[in-house]
Design an enzyme around this catalytic site. Structure first.
Site, PDB file in Angstrom:
ATOM      1  N   LYS A  14       0.832  -1.210   0.000  1.00 31.60           N
ATOM      2  CA  LYS A  14       0.000   0.000   0.000  1.00 31.60           C
ATOM      3  C   LYS A  14       0.866   1.260   0.000  1.00 31.60           C
ATOM      4  O   LYS A  14       0.597   2.196  -0.750  1.00 31.60           O
ATOM      5  CB  LYS A  14      -0.934   0.023   1.230  1.00 31.60           C
ATOM      6  CG  LYS A  14      -1.931  -1.134   1.265  1.00 31.60           C
ATOM      7  CD  LYS A  14      -2.931  -1.002   2.407  1.00 31.60           C
ATOM      8  CE  LYS A  14      -2.336  -1.071   3.792  1.00 31.60           C
ATOM      9  NZ  LYS A  14      -1.754  -2.386   4.147  1.00 31.60           N
ATOM     10  N   ARG A  89      -9.652   0.729   9.099  1.00 32.29           N
ATOM     11  CA  ARG A  89      -9.297  -0.667   9.352  1.00 32.29           C
ATOM     12  C   ARG A  89     -10.376  -1.402  10.136  1.00 32.29           C
ATOM     13  O   ARG A  89     -10.214  -2.582  10.417  1.00 32.29           O
ATOM     14  CB  ARG A  89      -8.011  -0.715  10.169  1.00 32.29           C
ATOM     15  CG  ARG A  89      -6.753  -0.975   9.309  1.00 32.29           C
ATOM     16  CD  ARG A  89      -5.596  -0.737  10.213  1.00 32.29           C
ATOM     17  NE  ARG A  89      -4.403  -1.465   9.988  1.00 32.29           N
ATOM     18  CZ  ARG A  89      -3.280  -0.904   9.531  1.00 32.29           C
ATOM     19  NH1 ARG A  89      -3.272   0.344   9.133  1.00 32.29           N
ATOM     20  NH2 ARG A  89      -2.179  -1.605   9.465  1.00 32.29           N
ATOM     21  N   ARG A 123      11.691  -5.769   4.371  1.00 30.12           N
ATOM     22  CA  ARG A 123      11.329  -4.404   3.968  1.00 30.12           C
ATOM     23  C   ARG A 123      12.165  -3.355   4.681  1.00 30.12           C
ATOM     24  O   ARG A 123      12.481  -3.492   5.856  1.00 30.12           O
ATOM     25  CB  ARG A 123       9.850  -4.257   4.351  1.00 30.12           C
ATOM     26  CG  ARG A 123       9.196  -2.993   4.037  1.00 30.12           C
ATOM     27  CD  ARG A 123       7.714  -3.208   4.031  1.00 30.12           C
ATOM     28  NE  ARG A 123       7.105  -3.045   5.343  1.00 30.12           N
ATOM     29  CZ  ARG A 123       5.807  -2.905   5.526  1.00 30.12           C
ATOM     30  NH1 ARG A 123       4.980  -2.921   4.495  1.00 30.12           N
ATOM     31  NH2 ARG A 123       5.307  -2.754   6.718  1.00 30.12           N
ATOM     32  N   ARG A 157      11.276  -1.001  10.191  1.00 25.83           N
ATOM     33  CA  ARG A 157      10.275  -0.784  11.233  1.00 25.83           C
ATOM     34  C   ARG A 157      10.401  -1.815  12.342  1.00 25.83           C
ATOM     35  O   ARG A 157      10.629  -2.996  12.078  1.00 25.83           O
ATOM     36  CB  ARG A 157       8.875  -0.873  10.621  1.00 25.83           C
ATOM     37  CG  ARG A 157       8.457   0.398   9.942  1.00 25.83           C
ATOM     38  CD  ARG A 157       7.185   0.245   9.168  1.00 25.83           C
ATOM     39  NE  ARG A 157       6.099  -0.426   9.883  1.00 25.83           N
ATOM     40  CZ  ARG A 157       4.868  -0.533   9.405  1.00 25.83           C
ATOM     41  NH1 ARG A 157       4.576   0.002   8.223  1.00 25.83           N
ATOM     42  NH2 ARG A 157       3.936  -1.163  10.078  1.00 25.83           N
ATOM     43  N   ARG A 168      -0.363  -8.987  13.275  1.00 24.04           N
ATOM     44  CA  ARG A 168      -0.972  -7.956  12.409  1.00 24.04           C
ATOM     45  C   ARG A 168      -1.874  -8.606  11.359  1.00 24.04           C
ATOM     46  O   ARG A 168      -2.927  -8.080  11.015  1.00 24.04           O
ATOM     47  CB  ARG A 168       0.127  -7.114  11.739  1.00 24.04           C
ATOM     48  CG  ARG A 168       0.774  -6.135  12.727  1.00 24.04           C
ATOM     49  CD  ARG A 168       2.162  -5.698  12.319  1.00 24.04           C
ATOM     50  NE  ARG A 168       2.222  -4.916  11.121  1.00 24.04           N
ATOM     51  CZ  ARG A 168       3.338  -4.711  10.420  1.00 24.04           C
ATOM     52  NH1 ARG A 168       4.491  -5.245  10.811  1.00 24.04           N
ATOM     53  NH2 ARG A 168       3.313  -3.973   9.341  1.00 24.04           N
TER      54      ARG A 168
HETATM   55  P1  AMP Z   1       0.754   0.366   9.183  1.00 25.61           P
HETATM   56  O1  AMP Z   1       1.916   1.293   9.000  1.00 25.61           O
HETATM   57  O2  AMP Z   1      -0.456   0.796   8.417  1.00 25.61           O
HETATM   58  O3  AMP Z   1       1.117  -1.076   8.947  1.00 25.61           O
HETATM   59  O4  AMP Z   1       0.343   0.470  10.731  1.00 25.61           O
HETATM   60  C1  AMP Z   1       1.241   0.123  11.755  1.00 25.61           C
HETATM   61  C2  AMP Z   1       0.478  -0.092  13.054  1.00 25.61           C
HETATM   62  O5  AMP Z   1      -0.187   1.140  13.421  1.00 25.61           O
HETATM   63  C3  AMP Z   1      -0.635  -1.130  13.006  1.00 25.61           C
HETATM   64  O6  AMP Z   1      -0.158  -2.452  13.241  1.00 25.61           O
HETATM   65  C4  AMP Z   1      -1.574  -0.647  14.115  1.00 25.61           C
HETATM   66  O7  AMP Z   1      -1.048  -0.969  15.384  1.00 25.61           O
HETATM   67  C5  AMP Z   1      -1.490   0.862  13.950  1.00 25.61           C
HETATM   68  N1  AMP Z   1      -2.487   1.406  13.000  1.00 25.61           N
HETATM   69  C6  AMP Z   1      -2.238   2.051  11.826  1.00 25.61           C
HETATM   70  N2  AMP Z   1      -3.376   2.435  11.235  1.00 25.61           N
HETATM   71  C7  AMP Z   1      -4.382   2.013  12.042  1.00 25.61           C
HETATM   72  C8  AMP Z   1      -5.792   2.087  11.969  1.00 25.61           C
HETATM   73  N3  AMP Z   1      -6.417   2.674  10.918  1.00 25.61           N
HETATM   74  N4  AMP Z   1      -6.509   1.537  12.983  1.00 25.61           N
HETATM   75  C9  AMP Z   1      -5.904   0.965  14.055  1.00 25.61           C
HETATM   76  N5  AMP Z   1      -4.579   0.844  14.172  1.00 25.61           N
HETATM   77  C10 AMP Z   1      -3.809   1.370  13.180  1.00 25.61           C
END
Ligand code: AMP
Length: 210
Positions: A14, A89, A123, A157, A168
């Site tokens: 994404k 989400r 990554r 990360r 996740r």
């Molecule tokens: P991402 O960078 O989108 O993979 O997000 C990393 C982490 O941030 C996720 O594993 C969640 O803990 C949190 N997170 C990001 N976006 C959301 C969301 N829309 N709702 C809930 N948690 C989120």
């Protein structure tokens, strides 16, 4: 006005595709993951509240996320539309979004579970401009030097490790994938095969947006 939701499991690509769509459409990328990581780094109240959930690979509570988005959407660059990356989400997040803006396209990047761990665990990204790379599938042309900006500070990360990725993925299946039906019933849901080359995926996304 065009507002796009980039939807898909962690590691679907994404962020990579969001950067390319931003170049083509001019829509600002709004990544709740990036916003939360910045909040954690800056030690804000939001960051302090979110950190443990993120470290555990769990979703951050809806109220925190919805407040972040409500504030972000008021910024001037968002007035002609936004490209959401990693948001919404959950169904309550999608409902809150529907109250504040109209989503015109949901782009679902589909990648089978068995490919996710290898995709995420290799990554890394450029700390300067955020460009995303992968040890095997999309390395920088010059070792350790960003193709986009020439920066040489690459980072990985903290939550891109195998056990957190599995958590996740399960959060995705339990809490996020039900949203596909929600958006499909609205007739704005486009499925894209994400298990291919980066250029092919971008071209299918741009076609779905046209
Ligand atoms: P991402 O960078 O989108 O993979 O997000 C990393 C982490 O941030 C996720 O594993 C969640 O803990 C949190 N997170 C990001 N976006 C959301 C969301 N829309 N709702 C809930 N948690 C989120």
């Amino acid at each position: 006005m065009t507002s796009i939701v980039l939807f898909g499991p962690p590691g679907a690509g994404k962020g990579t595709q969001a950067a390319r769509i931003t170049d083509s459409t001019g829509l600002p990328q709004v990544s709740t993951g990036d916003m939360l990581r910045a909040a954690v780094k800056n030690g804000t109240d939001t960051g302090i509240a979110a950190k443990q959930y993120m470290d555990d690979g769990k979703l951050v509570p809806d109220s925190i996320i919805i407040d972040l988005i409500k504030e972000r959407i008021l910024e001037s660059d968002a007035k002609n539309g936004v490209m959401f990356d990693g948001f919404p989400r959950t169904v309550p997040q999608a409902e809150a979004l529907a109250d504040i803006t109209e989503v015109t396209h949901v782009i679902a990047i589909e990648v089978p579970d068995e490919r996710i761990v290898e995709r995420i665990c290799g990554r890394y990204s450029c700390a300067t401009c955020g460009a995303v790379y992968h040890d095997s599938f999309n390395p920088t042309k010059l070792d350790g030097v960003c193709d986009e900006c020439g920066g040489s500070d690459m980072k990985r990360r903290a939550d891109d490790n195998e056990s957190t990725v599995l958590q996740r993925l399960s959060a995705y299946h339990e809490q996020t994938s039900p949203l596909a039906d929600w958006y499909e019933s609205k007739g704005i849901f486009h499925r894209i095969n994400g298990d291919r080359g980066i250029d092919e995926i971008t071209s299918d996304i741009l076609q779905a947006l046209s």
